[in-house]
Write an enzyme that holds these catalytic residues in place. Sequence first.
Site, PDB file in Angstrom:
ATOM      1  N   ARG A  88       0.815  -1.216   0.000  1.00 23.35           N
ATOM      2  CA  ARG A  88       0.000   0.000   0.000  1.00 23.35           C
ATOM      3  C   ARG A  88       0.852   1.270   0.000  1.00 23.35           C
ATOM      4  O   ARG A  88       0.323   2.365  -0.140  1.00 23.35           O
ATOM      5  CB  ARG A  88      -0.919   0.024   1.227  1.00 23.35           C
ATOM      6  CG  ARG A  88      -2.069  -0.947   1.139  1.00 23.35           C
ATOM      7  CD  ARG A  88      -3.067  -0.725   2.248  1.00 23.35           C
ATOM      8  NE  ARG A  88      -4.175  -1.672   2.180  1.00 23.35           N
ATOM      9  CZ  ARG A  88      -5.254  -1.502   1.444  1.00 23.35           C
ATOM     10  NH1 ARG A  88      -5.364  -0.419   0.690  1.00 23.35           N
ATOM     11  NH2 ARG A  88      -6.221  -2.395   1.443  1.00 23.35           N
ATOM     12  N   ARG A 126     -24.285   4.340  -4.766  1.00 25.56           N
ATOM     13  CA  ARG A 126     -25.152   3.206  -4.457  1.00 25.56           C
ATOM     14  C   ARG A 126     -26.090   3.524  -3.292  1.00 25.56           C
ATOM     15  O   ARG A 126     -25.805   4.386  -2.468  1.00 25.56           O
ATOM     16  CB  ARG A 126     -24.292   1.985  -4.098  1.00 25.56           C
ATOM     17  CG  ARG A 126     -23.338   1.581  -5.207  1.00 25.56           C
ATOM     18  CD  ARG A 126     -22.417   0.456  -4.805  1.00 25.56           C
ATOM     19  NE  ARG A 126     -21.498   0.831  -3.750  1.00 25.56           N
ATOM     20  CZ  ARG A 126     -20.387   0.161  -3.444  1.00 25.56           C
ATOM     21  NH1 ARG A 126     -20.079  -0.917  -4.121  1.00 25.56           N
ATOM     22  NH2 ARG A 126     -19.606   0.567  -2.469  1.00 25.56           N
TER      23      ARG A 126
END
Length: 215
Positions: A88, A126
């Site tokens: 990451r 959403r």
Amino acid sequence: MRLVLVGPPGAGKGTQAQYIASNLSIPKISTGDIFRANVSGGTELGKLAKTYMDRGDLVPDEVTIAMVRDRLSQDDAQDGFLLDGFPRNVAQAEILRDMLKEWGQELDIVLSLIVDDDEVVRRLARRTCSQCGRIWHVEFDDKKDDKCDACGGALFQRDDDKEETVRHRLEVYQEQTAPIISYYADEGILVGVDATGPVEEVTQRAMDAIRPFMG
């Protein structure tokens, strides 16, 4: 084939990781999967990680790295793997490089899924049903009202799906994870893939990008 998949939230990493790993017959290894396996399996690393998670704290890098090392040392990963969610940051990328070097291995390719911020916001627009939990996409499911078509329950927007939250996640990605793109570009193994369009088309583009690095 040893590869890393990177990209911003909403780029479709999870879906593409599954398809690409299946096409290459290598295990898909995500940090989420590793965490769940260790915690549910009651391993020492899992117990340690759970103490942080139960407090709501981030699991320290050294615990995550130890889990990744353990997973990559397993038999099914010896002929290749696809890493999703690790590394990451540049520090983790350097640790991964050194870890593989210990084993006489190296990454073959880093695939960067490219999608612009507005597209990410659109993809993550959403609503969730408060009764059955089904997720409805504002645009793709053509949802114009606030009722679930499956059960009639009221729809709501989770904090994670709100535009300001998504844009903040994109900022965090740019600060913390995007620098590994430059790191791998300097290593000469970075390939960008346009992640817009149907899933199958993105997978095909990814496989076309990988082919020159195979064997």
